[in-house]
Scaffold this motif. Structure first.
Motif, short mmCIF file in Angstrom:
data_model
loop_
_atom_site.label_atom_id
_atom_site.label_comp_id
_atom_site.label_asym_id
_atom_site.label_seq_id
_atom_site.Cartn_x
_atom_site.Cartn_y
_atom_site.Cartn_z
N UNK A 8 25.37 3.22 -30.21
CA UNK A 8 24.87 3.09 -28.83
C UNK A 8 25.88 2.37 -27.94
N UNK A 9 26.83 1.66 -28.55
CA UNK A 9 27.89 1.02 -27.75
C UNK A 9 29.01 2.01 -27.49
N UNK A 11 28.98 5.22 -27.63
CA UNK A 11 28.53 6.35 -26.80
C UNK A 11 28.58 5.94 -25.32
N UNK A 12 28.21 4.69 -25.05
CA UNK A 12 28.27 4.19 -23.66
C UNK A 12 29.71 4.23 -23.15
N UNK A 13 30.66 3.82 -24.01
CA UNK A 13 32.08 3.88 -23.60
C UNK A 13 32.48 5.32 -23.29
N UNK A 15 30.57 7.81 -22.41
CA UNK A 15 29.89 8.27 -21.19
C UNK A 15 30.57 7.72 -19.94
N UNK A 16 30.94 6.44 -19.98
CA UNK A 16 31.60 5.82 -18.82
C UNK A 16 32.90 6.55 -18.51
N UNK A 17 33.68 6.86 -19.56
CA UNK A 17 34.94 7.58 -19.35
C UNK A 17 34.67 9.00 -18.85
N UNK A 19 32.09 10.09 -17.08
CA UNK A 19 31.67 10.06 -15.67
C UNK A 19 32.89 9.83 -14.76
N UNK A 20 33.79 8.97 -15.19
CA UNK A 20 34.99 8.72 -14.38
C UNK A 20 35.81 10.01 -14.26
N UNK A 22 34.56 13.01 -14.48
CA UNK A 22 33.77 13.91 -13.62
C UNK A 22 34.05 13.62 -12.14
N UNK A 23 34.21 12.36 -11.80
CA UNK A 23 34.54 12.00 -10.41
C UNK A 23 35.90 12.59 -10.02
N UNK A 24 36.86 12.49 -10.93
CA UNK A 24 38.20 13.02 -10.66
C UNK A 24 38.13 14.53 -10.47
N UNK A 26 35.56 16.38 -9.66
CA UNK A 26 34.82 16.71 -8.43
C UNK A 26 35.74 16.59 -7.21
N UNK B 81 28.34 2.58 -17.21
CA UNK B 81 27.91 3.98 -17.17
C UNK B 81 27.12 4.23 -15.89
N UNK B 84 29.27 3.98 -12.56
CA UNK B 84 30.05 5.17 -12.20
C UNK B 84 29.13 6.37 -11.94
N UNK B 89 29.17 8.66 -8.52
CA UNK B 89 28.95 10.12 -8.53
C UNK B 89 27.72 10.52 -7.71
N UNK B 287 37.14 11.00 -6.01
CA UNK B 287 38.21 11.09 -7.02
C UNK B 287 38.74 9.71 -7.40
#
Lengths: 40, 516
Positions: A8-9, A11-13, A15-17, A19-20, A22-24, A26, B81, B84, B89, B287
């Motif tokens: 659970x730790x 997986x959080x790492x 997910x955070x990466x 999402x980051x 995904x921002x790039x 997008x 999480x 971000x 997002x 971005x």
């Protein structure tokens, strides 16, 4: 994973990466969209 | 501190001259109310992204929550999480564009003004302005305390002097240059923060022997967790706390959900969307925003937890013991004692930048809420530069007074209080206001009041961390909190937000049915 036994730790790492990234993505995909001149 | 005082002073002087110079640039560029309040609605995407991120991330996130991670472990990474996924997002892609379009169409210049115009109600504008004026000084005071405490440790300056100097310097460029000054100084400060936090991460892993080695060392320290924390569900710094335990409840409901969701309804961040010229600017800002936040909270929470390895290897103590029991002192102590001398100066600028960027935005939001939304509501002075400058000055003085009155170890708690109240009172009204074709004004009033009142009642009588500190429950009922575990550890947001959502949804549904 990477010395962290609790999934659970790490997986959080991941997910955070993710999402980051995904921002790039997008930002790149929509780089020229939404211009005030074309009204989109 | 081992760094030469002369060198430090020179670096700080150069930094301050640069920041005040940008403040002067903002002053020169400000020609009218729209420049002062929403930076002329023509801000560069890079400035929007860095300003949003730097405002979002304060000393509270780095010093306060980094200290919490040192105490409770890496489970706090779930907040990153949300920071971000939700804070960047969802905020930029789903809310940002609507806020920008509606704000521009209606000519809104503050968050409360936007809400008032969405619902065509000066009452909504007034009440949301009042909620900002009540809740934001606590958060602002926490930012002031974090910044002043770090200046006190690194420069050996008396705490009160550090606090006053810090508050007044930031106040000077906000009062003079408005949001143009705020956002451009934010952008420079955001860039400094990105450099500082990247170095912090790399140097920490280098010092502790690499990524896997550092994490493994922290995993192997699980039996060093204090008995008091183990009894409350702490299972080690690289594990989530025991499901449903008091620490799990605090971590998940207060830290992760409270702050993670609360960010969506923060007025000082929402205003950033109204400064964009078009949607393209917001697309491009997304971005930069995501990776920036990853490098802020992701690094702070990871390094925060790893400080336990450093202090244990150095002195045989875990971080909280090395810091004398004060969670807020862990990160400053780690930076000043573990990092190479030259980098201490960079980290000092990083933390100063984090504090100044958030503080400047809060000053601006509070001051404009006072002058435009509460005092000048519906009158011509609402858009007067002079009255807004007075508003910012008054709220700066109020924040300093609150900072001098608040107790220690308050940084993370004050952040949670502010975000919880903002989300409970504002989030359903805000989302409904920017998404409904015909927003229901009675529903908005009811939702905002229900959210604020339920949040306050749960804070004062049920959530033990705050109710015991306030003492109202003890005075009236003779107990620190009315319910036992797990309710006493459940954050007020978890109760108040669903209620304000239901109230808003029910009224809006009835409104839509009547309109059909």
């Amino acid at each position: 994973m990477f010395g962290i036994p609790d999934p659970t730790i790490w997986i959080a790492y991941l997910l955070a990466i993710a999402f980051a990234c995904a921002c790039v993505l997008y930002g790149i995909v929509n780089w020229n969209k939404g211009d005030s001149d074309n009204g989109s | 501190m081992a760094v030469d005082t002369f060198t430090t002073m020179i670096v700080i002087l150069v930094y301050l001259v640069m920041i005040l110079g940008i403040g002067y640039y903002g002053y020169r560029k400000t020609k009218g109310a729209e420049d002062y309040m929403v930076a002329g609605r023509n801000t560069h995407p890079l400035v929007i992204a860095l300003s949003y991120g730097a405002t979002f991330i304060s000393t509270s996130a780095i010093v306060g929550f980094g200290g919490v991670a040192a105490n409770l472990g890496m489970g706090l990474i779930w907040l990153t999480v949300f920071n971000i996924g939700v804070g960047v997002l969802i905020a930029f892609v789903f809310f940002g564009k609507r806020v920008r379009t509606i704000g521009q169409r209606l000519g809104a210049v503050t968050f409360s003004d936007l809400m008032g115009k969405c619902y065509n109600s000066t009452f909504i504008q007034y009440v949301s302005g009042i909620i900002i004026l009540v809740s934001m000084p606590i958060y602002t005071a926490a930012i002031l305390i974090g910044g002043a405490r770090f200046i006190e440790v690194t420069l050996s300056v008396q705490y009160e002097v550090a606090l006053l100097g810090f508050a007044v310097i930031v106040g000077a460029y906000v009062v003079l240059g408005g949001l143009i000054a705020v956002m451009h100084t934010d952008a420079v400060q955001g860039a400094i923060m990105a450099v500082g936090m990247s170095l912090l991460l790399v140097l920490t892993y280098v010092y502790l022997g690499g990524v896997t080695t550092a994490h493994t060392a922290l995993t192997n320290m699980a039996d060093l967790v204090p008995a008091a924390l183990t009894a409350q569900g702490h299972l080690g710094w690289t594990s989530m706390p025991s499901l449903g335990s008091p620490i799990w409840m605090t971590l998940v409901t207060t830290m992760v959900l409270g702050v993670g969701i609360g960010v969506l309804a923060q007025p000082q961040l929402i205003v950033r969307f109204m400064t964009a010229k078009d949607d393209k600017a917001l697309n491009r800002a997304t971005l930069i925003g995501g990776p920036f936040i990853l490098m802020m909270t992701g690094v702070a929470f990871t390094v925060g937890a790893l400080t336990n390895v450093y202090f244990y290897q150095k002195s045989g103590e875990i971080a909280i013991a090395a810091a004398g029991g004060n969670v807020d002192s862990i990160m400053p102590l780690y930076i000043t004692s573990a990092m190479p001398d030259i980098f201490v100066v960079i980290f000092m600028l990083t933390l100063l930048s984090a504090a100044m960027s958030t503080l400047s935005s809060l000053y601006h939001t509070m001051g404009t809420a006072l002058a435009c939304d509460v005092w000048g509501r519906g009158r011509s002075c609402a858009l007067s530069l002079k009255s807004n400058k007075y508003g910012i000055f008054i709220m700066m003085v109020v924040s300093i007074a609150v900072a001098l009155l608040l107790p220690g170890s308050i940084i993370a708690r004050a952040t949670v209080i502010f975000m919880g109240l903002c989300a409970s009172a504002f989030l359903p009204v805000f989302v409904n206001g920017i998404t409904s074709k015909s927003p229901c004004v009675i529903g908005a009033k009811a939702s905002m009041l229900a959210g604020a009142i339920v949040w306050f009642l749960w804070t004062a009588f049920f959530h033990a961390a705050e109710s015991s500190a306030l003492g109202l429950c003890q005075y009236l009922f003779g107990v620190p909190a009315l319910l036992g575990q797990p309710w006493s550890a459940c954050n007020p947001l978890i109760i108040a937000l669903p209620i304000s959502i239901i109230v808003m949804a029910v009224f809006q549904f009835r409104h839509n049915r009547n309109m059909a």
